[in-house]
Design a protein around this motif. Structure first.
Motif: not given
Ligand code: CLA
Ligand code: PID
Ligand code: PID
Ligand code: PID
Ligand code: PID
Ligand code: PID
Ligand code: PID
Length: 312
Positions: A1-15
């Motif tokens: 889903d879109q939120i799942g995909d967006a969470a990967k990008k958020l992970g790139d930015a926040s991990y």
């Protein structure tokens, strides 16, 4: 889903930021500003309302994601794996999207109201500032995807059982324990004190057992229990004590959610709490109330539990 995909990008930015936060720091047990219990209760009430409006299945999945993330913690800061960090963000994004925007903003505003404006800057000062900025930019992009997938209206209220054995038993429990409830100092800051001699990782183990119990609960009954707490908060007096009727409804609702999970799941919470709560803590609580009222409440509780166990 879109939120799942967006969470990967958020992970790139926040991990990177996630790795730098010292999740074991005892500072997170403190109030984020001056201690204002009634205002803090208001903020919790907004969270309860948001939780009650959320999709119960998505809440369970978010609880499962947290349990899994606790299992992959490594290093002195207590950070979870990158994959589990992303999974928690995705699960929470879906929970947020399952409630109307205003319910989320009400939490934000109420938390802001008890947070000293210097706190965010202090938090930032403990990590690499650039990584905090990068994480925040990631969050701003993530929230647009959540908003695009967000419901416009709240889900229906929970169905509350009536005339059941637990409801009847809750009346007896509440009659036996309301004097004890009135003896307790609900506005004390003692409940924010660290548990004597316990580390954050030890305490997290007990919380993990509660998360597991929460993820197994009947979703409708959990929602009903949240609604009962919201109603009870609405009837508190100046000392923070709810009305007898609302107290009874909370006990009934909690008895029902306990009955909706296997006995062993409940005992796992009890046993893990017993490991971290020193008897001196319990004795201290007891010393501040009328002992006869506490004993009457305890007797009521041990009778109530049989009604719960009978339908468990
Ligand atoms: Mg609660 C429990 C406060 C919201 C779900 N909750 C508790 C108590 C504490 C509390 C009073 C934990 C400490 C304890 O056991 O003391 N909750 C509390 C506040 C709020 C809140 C201030 C804020 C609004 N809760 C809330 C929400 C949910 C829950 C939104 C989800 C719907 N909460 C929840 C569960 C449980 C709690 C499932 C528990 O099992 C736990 C609890 O009460 O365990 C016994 C002792 C308890 C009290 C002082 C109050 C209850 C009195 C009982 C019925 C009789 C007393 C027995 C005896 C004297 C003491 C306990 C003996 C012990 C060996 C078990
Ligand atoms: C601002 C200015 C604009 C730009 C902008 C902006 C920022 C807005 C923001 C922001 C909003 C915001 C919201 C956040 C909300 C967080 C909500 C947290 C909720 C926690 C809950 C906890 C709980 C539980 C749980 C379920 C239980 C109940 C509870 C049941 C049934 C200012 C950028 C747009 C961060 C709900 C989950 C266990 C209480 O607008 O110009 O930056 O952040 O136990 O329920 O069991
Ligand atoms: C906004 C503006 C509105 C529209 C809107 C909106 C969006 C709000 C949102 C959103 C809020 C929101 C919140 C999210 C929060 C994610 C939090 C993730 C936490 C992950 C953790 C992982 C971990 C662990 C764990 C415990 C360990 C520490 C760790 C210890 C002691 C803005 C859409 C309404 C996504 C904590 C669990 C193992 C790190 O409001 O206009 O979109 O998302 O290892 O603890 O070791
Ligand atoms: C700034 C400027 C903007 C840009 C910006 C900015 C930065 C803001 C920041 C930041 C905010 C921020 C917040 C952080 C929050 C972390 C919260 C962690 C919570 C951890 C807990 C852990 C625990 C436990 C546990 C139970 C134990 C107690 C504990 C008992 C009884 C300035 C970048 C947006 C980092 C709750 C679970 C084990 C405490 O805004 O322009 O940079 O960081 O041990 O319970 O013991
Ligand atoms: C003893 C000796 C015998 C006699 C005996 C005896 C006593 C046993 C006892 C006792 C057991 C016991 C159990 C209790 C259990 C309390 C459990 C509390 C759970 C709290 C949770 C919190 C949470 C949430 C929530 C849902 C969220 C997740 C969380 C989702 C999906 C020793 C008398 C038989 C008191 C689960 C609810 C918000 C974490 O056996 O001889 O005395 O007490 O946020 O989940 O949102
Ligand atoms: C047992 C043994 C096993 C079988 C078993 C078993 C049962 C476990 C059980 C059970 C656990 C359990 C827990 C219950 C807890 C009830 C707690 C009620 C709390 C009510 C409150 C009301 C209020 C408010 C409010 C916030 C205000 C304060 C107040 C402030 C700051 C034993 C069956 C598995 C029933 C807190 C909400 C307005 C007072 O494990 O063999 O059967 O039940 O006004 O906060 O003002
Ligand atoms: C004993 C001996 C046996 C008989 C017995 C016995 C007694 C045991 C007892 C007793 C246990 C006990 C426990 C009590 C627990 C009370 C818990 C209250 C919690 C209140 C909270 C309030 C709050 C908030 C809130 C958010 C704020 C912080 C707070 C921020 C950021 C010894 C009789 C069985 C009384 C959590 C919600 C507003 C703190 O076992 O033979 O007698 O009592 O303000 O958040 O500010």
């Amino acid at each position: 889903d879109q939120i799942g995909d967006a969470a990967k990008k958020l992970g790139d930015a926040s991990y990177d930021f996630a790795k730098e936060v010292d999740w074991n720091n005892g500072v997170f047990l403190q109030a984020p500003g001056s201690f204002q219990p009634l205002k803090a209760l208001k903020a919790i009430d907004k969270m309860i309302e948001m939780g009650a409006a959320a999709d119960p299945e998505l809440l369970k999945k978010a609880a499962d994601a947290h349990h899994k993330a606790i299992g992959s913690i490594s290093g002195p800061n207590g950070v979870t794996s990158r994959a589990d960090w992303d999974a928690v963000n995705a699960a929470l994004g879906r929970v947020v999207a399952s409630v109307p925007k205003q319910k989320v903003m009400d939490v934000y505003d109420a938390v802001k109201d008890i947070t000293d404006p210097k706190v965010p800057a202090y938090m930032k000062s403990l990590v690499n500032g650039a990584d905090a900025e990068k994480a925040y930019q990631g969050f701003l992009e993530f929230k647009d995807v959540v908003a695009a997938n967000q419901v416009a209206t709240a889900s229906a209220a929970a169905t509350v059982p009536t005339g059941d054995k637990i409801g009847t038993a809750a009346k007896a429990l509440s009659d036996a324990s309301y004097p004890f409830i009135k003896d307790i100092d609900w506005l004390s800051d003692i409940y924010l004190k660290p548990l004597p001699g316990k580390t954050a990782p030890e305490t997290l183990k007990a919380i993990d057992k509660m998360i597991v119990m929460g993820s197994k609960m009947d979703g409708n009954l959990l929602k009903a229990a949240a609604e009962a707490h919201h109603k009870a908060i609405g009837s508190i007096d100046a000392k923070g004590v709810t009305s007898p009727e609302d107290y009874e409804a909370v006990n009934a609702a909690l008895g029902r959610i306990v009955a909706s999970v296997p006995k062993q799941t409940v005992m796992d919470v009890y046993n893990s709490m017993a490991k971290i709560v020193d008897p001196s803590v319990t004795n201290n609580m007891f010393s501040k109330v009328n002992p006869l009222d506490a004993l009457s409440a305890a007797k009521g509780f041990y009778t109530f539990k049989d009604a719960v166990e009978a339908v468990q």
